[in-house]
Design an enzyme around this catalytic site. Structure first.
Site, short mmCIF file in Angstrom:
data_model
loop_
_atom_site.label_atom_id
_atom_site.label_comp_id
_atom_site.label_asym_id
_atom_site.label_seq_id
_atom_site.Cartn_x
_atom_site.Cartn_y
_atom_site.Cartn_z
N LYS A 56 0.83 -1.20 0.00
CA LYS A 56 0.00 0.00 0.00
C LYS A 56 0.87 1.25 0.00
O LYS A 56 0.64 2.19 -0.78
CB LYS A 56 -0.92 0.00 1.23
CG LYS A 56 -2.06 -0.99 1.17
CD LYS A 56 -2.87 -0.93 2.46
CE LYS A 56 -4.02 -1.92 2.46
NZ LYS A 56 -4.81 -1.86 3.72
N ALA A 72 -0.54 0.69 6.25
CA ALA A 72 -0.99 -0.09 7.40
C ALA A 72 -1.98 -1.15 6.95
O ALA A 72 -2.75 -0.94 6.00
CB ALA A 72 -1.64 0.83 8.44
N ASP A 73 -1.96 -2.27 7.64
CA ASP A 73 -2.94 -3.31 7.37
C ASP A 73 -3.10 -4.18 8.61
O ASP A 73 -2.24 -4.19 9.48
CB ASP A 73 -2.54 -4.17 6.17
CG ASP A 73 -3.73 -4.89 5.57
OD1 ASP A 73 -4.44 -4.28 4.75
OD2 ASP A 73 -4.00 -6.05 5.94
N GLN A 74 -4.22 -4.88 8.64
CA GLN A 74 -4.53 -5.74 9.79
C GLN A 74 -5.13 -7.04 9.29
O GLN A 74 -5.94 -7.03 8.35
CB GLN A 74 -5.51 -5.04 10.73
CG GLN A 74 -5.83 -5.82 12.00
CD GLN A 74 -6.91 -5.12 12.80
OE1 GLN A 74 -8.02 -4.94 12.34
NE2 GLN A 74 -6.57 -4.73 14.02
N ALA A 109 0.05 -4.25 11.12
CA ALA A 109 1.36 -3.87 10.59
C ALA A 109 1.34 -2.42 10.15
O ALA A 109 0.31 -1.91 9.68
CB ALA A 109 1.74 -4.76 9.41
#
Length: 202
Positions: A56, A72-74, A109
């Site tokens: 991203k 950011a990612d989850q 993250a």
């Protein structure tokens, strides 16, 4: 310039409340294809979260030379299984039923990229256990959550009425919301301290 490579209202609110000057621009990436590739290569939920956060940020960085981009990612992992945002109310009901009485992990993250180069990353994990709630309790919570339940992985929001469904929560609150904010702020103090100055938002 600081850019958040996301359209997440929660992540935007966290950065805004922290007093950071930023703009938000969602990244155009194929998340499911990247996830599938990572899992096929033997990765897990942590690997997927870091991979998506980096991609991203890199995608948005390519459009803004010189800018510092936050990715950011989850992911939500129930054992080796990864769950995603529910597509509708019945899907949210099914996901909550699947999580009922079990412990799952949220991996969040965050990355920083400049000029296409990854310069920092971090990942945090929270562990959450749901109660053995009744279908009636589930339906009451989903009625209270409304459409918001469809915008959260797993079909719940810990910061909303969904908290009723939990027995224990272990982990950083910001990690649960999908952005490890304290490690990010520490990194910005080292990499771009000017962004935390009073003049940065003027």
């Amino acid at each position: 310039m600081l850019i958040l490579a996301s359209s997440s209202a929660t992540r935007k609110a966290l950065l805004d409340k922290a007093g950071l000057p930023f703009i938000a621009q969602p990244a155009a990436i194929d998340e499911r294809a990247l996830e599938t590739g990572a899992l096929d290569a033997g990765g897990d939920g942590r690997d997927v979260a870091l991979l998506l956060a980096r991609h991203k940020a890199e995608a948005v960085s390519a459009l803004h030379p010189g800018a510092l981009v936050i990715g950011a990612d989850q992911t939500l992992a129930l054992g080796l299984e990864l769950l995603h945002k529910p597509i509708d109310r019945p899907d949210a009901e099914a996901q909550l039923d699947h999580l009922r009485g079990k412990t799952h992990r949220l991996h969040a993250a965050v990355t920083l990229v400049r000029n296409g180069e990854l310069i920092w990353s971090d990942i945090q994990t929270a562990e959450l256990t749901m109660r053995d709630f009744s279908p009636e309790e589930r339906d009451i919570v989903l009625d209270l959550e409304g459409e918001a339940a469809l915008h959260s992985v797993g079909g719940y929001r810990l910061e909303g009425p969904s908290i009723r469904l939990f027995e224990t929560v272990a982990g950083d609150y910001f990690t649960i919301l999908g952005l490890p904010l304290l490690p990010l702020l520490a990194a910005l103090r080292d990499i771009a301290p000017e962004l935390l100055s009073p003049q940065a938002r003027s």
